[in-house]
Design a protein around this motif. Structure first.
Motif, short mmCIF file in Angstrom:
data_model
loop_
_atom_site.label_atom_id
_atom_site.label_comp_id
_atom_site.label_asym_id
_atom_site.label_seq_id
_atom_site.Cartn_x
_atom_site.Cartn_y
_atom_site.Cartn_z
N SER A 205 32.49 -24.54 -45.18
CA SER A 205 32.41 -25.94 -44.79
C SER A 205 30.99 -26.48 -44.96
O SER A 205 30.02 -25.85 -44.57
CB SER A 205 32.84 -26.08 -43.33
N GLY A 206 30.90 -27.65 -45.59
CA GLY A 206 29.61 -28.29 -45.80
C GLY A 206 28.92 -27.93 -47.10
O GLY A 206 27.91 -28.53 -47.45
N TRP A 207 29.47 -26.96 -47.84
CA TRP A 207 28.84 -26.52 -49.09
C TRP A 207 29.62 -27.02 -50.30
O TRP A 207 30.85 -27.03 -50.30
CB TRP A 207 28.76 -24.99 -49.15
N LYS A 208 28.89 -27.42 -51.33
CA LYS A 208 29.44 -27.78 -52.64
C LYS A 208 28.84 -26.81 -53.67
O LYS A 208 27.84 -26.14 -53.41
CB LYS A 208 29.05 -29.21 -53.02
N GLN A 209 29.46 -26.78 -54.86
CA GLN A 209 28.90 -25.93 -55.91
C GLN A 209 29.17 -26.54 -57.29
O GLN A 209 30.08 -27.35 -57.46
CB GLN A 209 29.49 -24.52 -55.85
N ARG B 241 26.74 -20.17 -37.95
CA ARG B 241 28.05 -19.66 -37.58
C ARG B 241 28.19 -18.19 -37.99
O ARG B 241 27.99 -17.84 -39.15
CB ARG B 241 29.15 -20.47 -38.26
N PRO B 242 28.57 -17.32 -37.03
CA PRO B 242 28.82 -15.92 -37.40
C PRO B 242 30.26 -15.73 -37.87
O PRO B 242 31.11 -16.61 -37.70
CB PRO B 242 28.59 -15.17 -36.08
N ASP B 243 30.53 -14.57 -38.43
CA ASP B 243 31.91 -14.22 -38.78
C ASP B 243 32.63 -13.59 -37.59
O ASP B 243 33.83 -13.78 -37.43
CB ASP B 243 31.90 -13.25 -39.96
N VAL C 22 35.58 -15.76 -35.70
CA VAL C 22 35.13 -17.16 -35.80
C VAL C 22 35.64 -17.71 -37.13
O VAL C 22 35.23 -17.26 -38.19
CB VAL C 22 33.60 -17.25 -35.73
N PRO C 23 36.56 -18.68 -37.11
CA PRO C 23 37.19 -19.15 -38.34
C PRO C 23 36.19 -19.70 -39.36
O PRO C 23 35.23 -20.38 -39.01
CB PRO C 23 38.14 -20.25 -37.86
N SER C 24 36.43 -19.41 -40.62
CA SER C 24 35.51 -19.81 -41.68
C SER C 24 35.57 -21.30 -41.98
O SER C 24 34.68 -21.83 -42.66
CB SER C 24 35.80 -19.02 -42.96
N HIS C 25 36.60 -22.00 -41.48
CA HIS C 25 36.67 -23.44 -41.75
C HIS C 25 35.73 -24.23 -40.86
O HIS C 25 35.51 -25.43 -41.08
CB HIS C 25 38.10 -23.96 -41.61
N LEU C 26 35.16 -23.59 -39.83
CA LEU C 26 34.22 -24.29 -38.96
C LEU C 26 32.90 -24.47 -39.70
O LEU C 26 32.57 -23.73 -40.63
CB LEU C 26 34.00 -23.48 -37.68
N PRO C 27 32.09 -25.45 -39.30
CA PRO C 27 30.82 -25.69 -40.01
C PRO C 27 29.93 -24.45 -40.03
O PRO C 27 29.87 -23.68 -39.07
CB PRO C 27 30.18 -26.82 -39.19
N THR C 28 29.24 -24.26 -41.14
CA THR C 28 28.33 -23.13 -41.28
C THR C 28 27.15 -23.24 -40.34
O THR C 28 26.62 -22.23 -39.86
CB THR C 28 27.80 -23.07 -42.73
N PHE C 29 26.77 -24.47 -40.03
CA PHE C 29 25.56 -24.70 -39.27
C PHE C 29 25.78 -25.90 -38.35
O PHE C 29 26.11 -26.99 -38.81
CB PHE C 29 24.40 -24.96 -40.24
N CYS C 30 25.65 -25.69 -37.06
CA CYS C 30 25.82 -26.72 -36.03
C CYS C 30 27.29 -27.08 -35.82
O CYS C 30 28.06 -27.19 -36.77
CB CYS C 30 25.02 -27.97 -36.34
N GLU D 112 30.03 -23.88 -32.60
CA GLU D 112 30.12 -23.29 -31.26
C GLU D 112 30.90 -24.17 -30.28
O GLU D 112 31.30 -23.70 -29.22
CB GLU D 112 28.72 -23.00 -30.72
N ALA D 113 31.12 -25.44 -30.65
CA ALA D 113 31.89 -26.33 -29.77
C ALA D 113 33.39 -26.12 -29.91
O ALA D 113 34.17 -26.62 -29.11
CB ALA D 113 31.53 -27.78 -30.07
N ALA D 114 33.81 -25.38 -30.92
CA ALA D 114 35.24 -25.19 -31.21
C ALA D 114 35.74 -23.87 -30.62
O ALA D 114 36.40 -23.08 -31.28
CB ALA D 114 35.48 -25.23 -32.71
N GLU D 115 35.45 -23.64 -29.33
CA GLU D 115 35.79 -22.36 -28.72
C GLU D 115 37.30 -22.12 -28.69
O GLU D 115 37.75 -20.97 -28.67
CB GLU D 115 35.22 -22.27 -27.31
N SER D 116 38.10 -23.19 -28.71
CA SER D 116 39.55 -23.01 -28.68
C SER D 116 40.07 -22.33 -29.94
O SER D 116 41.17 -21.77 -29.94
CB SER D 116 40.25 -24.37 -28.50
N PHE D 117 39.28 -22.36 -31.02
CA PHE D 117 39.68 -21.70 -32.27
C PHE D 117 39.33 -20.22 -32.27
O PHE D 117 39.76 -19.49 -33.16
CB PHE D 117 39.00 -22.38 -33.47
N MET D 118 38.53 -19.78 -31.30
CA MET D 118 38.04 -18.40 -31.31
C MET D 118 38.91 -17.53 -30.41
O MET D 118 38.85 -17.60 -29.19
CB MET D 118 36.59 -18.36 -30.84
N GLU D 119 39.72 -16.72 -31.05
CA GLU D 119 40.62 -15.83 -30.33
C GLU D 119 40.08 -14.40 -30.37
O GLU D 119 39.54 -13.96 -31.39
CB GLU D 119 42.01 -15.86 -30.97
#
Length: 379
Positions: free
Chosen positions: A38-42, A159-161, A174-182, A185-192
């Motif tokens: 998330s947030g990266w282009k190439q 964001r860690p893995d 920690v899901p990879s679709h969450l932002p890489t940076f910033c 950590e607010a998406a704790e409901s996604f972290m099982e």
């Protein structure tokens, strides 16, 4: 020859405006999204370099190099894979690494890094040189999940893995679709919590029975925490006296082989955690290696205190003890050093009796992690 450029941006669409090496004129080359980042282009250029800037598709907003870059345009001089984030143009390392790091006074310096300068250096190196080459990051902390996410938000941690909490008793994906940076950590409901790890923690660990032994036979161990906040461990604290070691030995004997007792801290109080014998930072790190697909020689353990010591026992792994490490960790690794020695020197690498290779960093906190990445994974 190919140049691959990754670009971190908040723009939905953007493009390089540049001149690939060997061409006579500037042209526009659009970026594409990077799956799972998330947030990266190439983009890819068939050339062995380029001079360029970046802009939105309407050419209304531009990303030109900051003044400290020293040039009016970004410049890549040879083929390879690169990243650009916040004005930092970096070449990706070729070697993959799994970094498993403690938080407090290892990655997060607190009073040793009040302006986050060491942490910012780590962020730039990690996001710019490792996070896009298949490397992975795991935080391994004594904090519970909520407290770990709190310091991640406060300090702006990447964001860690995996998020390993409670001295290796909780492992969260920690899901990879969450932002890489910033904001990740607010998406704790996604972290099982990883189900396989939860099952291991419940095998042989009976919290009520362990608490009864502590309360009835070892009242000096002050029980802290709650089953809700620390479901797979019992955090306690011990006010230091001459009976500490005998009390630890007695507690281990009374609890039996299904439990382990982990000590950390320096000063008047020791922090003592009671948990399953299948828990702990070493076993959680080995689980992370297995889950994320890294061998021991591709793994870097980072710590500063007694509850990190188990990670340095991983045969074949690389590790760093930051310069500000507590005496308890320095003493343990001095005893494990091979060949035997009476003192460890900062800035040196040594082998241990466990088969690991350790750098005693010359730099504090996150600066020591950067030092270790350059030492063990320079390419």
């Amino acid at each position: 020859m190919t140049v691959t450029l990754y670009y971190h941006t908040g723009w939905d669409q953007c493009q390089m405006h540049g001149c690939p090496k060997g061409e006579a004129s500037w042209r526009d080359i659009p970026f594409q999204d990077v799956a799972g980042k998330s947030g990266w282009k190439q983009l890819h250029i068939e050339a062995d370099g380029a001079e360029f800037v970046v802009c939105d598709m309407a050419k209304q907003s531009w990303d030109n190099p900051p003044d400290w870059y020293g040039k009016p345009n970004y410049s890549i001089s040879e083929a390879g894979s690169y990243s650009l984030r916040g004005g930092h143009l970096k070449r990706l390392r070729r070697e993959r690494v799994l970094v498993v790091t403690d938080l407090d006074h290892t990655l997060v310096g607190h009073e040793r890094d009040p302006e986050n300068q060491h942490l910012e250096e780590f962020r730039n190196v990690w996001l710019g040189e490792f996070s896009l080459n298949g490397s992975a990051l795991a935080y391994s902390t004594g904090r519970n999940r909520d407290m770990a996410l709190e310091v991640a938000a406060e300090r702006g941690l990447p964001r860690p893995d995996l998020l390993i909490c409670g001295v290796g008793t909780e492992v969260y994906a920690v899901p990879s679709h969450l932002p890489t940076f910033c904001w990740w950590e607010a998406a704790e409901s996604f972290m099982e919590m990883v189900p396989e790890w939860r099952d291991r923690m419940l095998s042989g660990f009976v919290r009520q029975a362990a608490e009864e032994i502590l309360a009835s036979q070892f009242p000096k161990f002050e029980i802290r925490g709650t089953p809700e906040n620390d479901p797979y461990r019992i955090p306690t604290a011990y006010e230091m006296d001459e009976n500490f070691q005998s009390a630890m030995d007695g507690l281990r004997a009374a609890l039996g082989s299904n439990y382990q007792v982990i000590s950390s801290g320096h000063g008047e109080w020791k922090l003592i955690d009671v948990c399953s014998s299948k828990a702990g930072k070493l076993k959680a790190m080995q689980f992370a290696m297995e889950t994320l697909g890294f061998g021991a020689q591709q793994t870097l353990a980072c710590g500063d205190s007694g509850n990190d010591e188990l990670m340095y026992r991983c045969n074949g792994a690389r590790a760093v003890m930051v310069a500000n490490a507590l005496p308890e960790l320095v003493e343990a690794l001095t005893a494990a050093a091979r060949p035997a020695r009476t003192e460890l020197q900062k800035g040196t690498v040594f082998e241990t009796s466990h088969g690991s290779t350790v750098l005693f960093a010359s730099r504090d906190v996150a600066g020591g992690i950067v030092e270790a990445l350059h030492e063990f994974f320079p390419n």
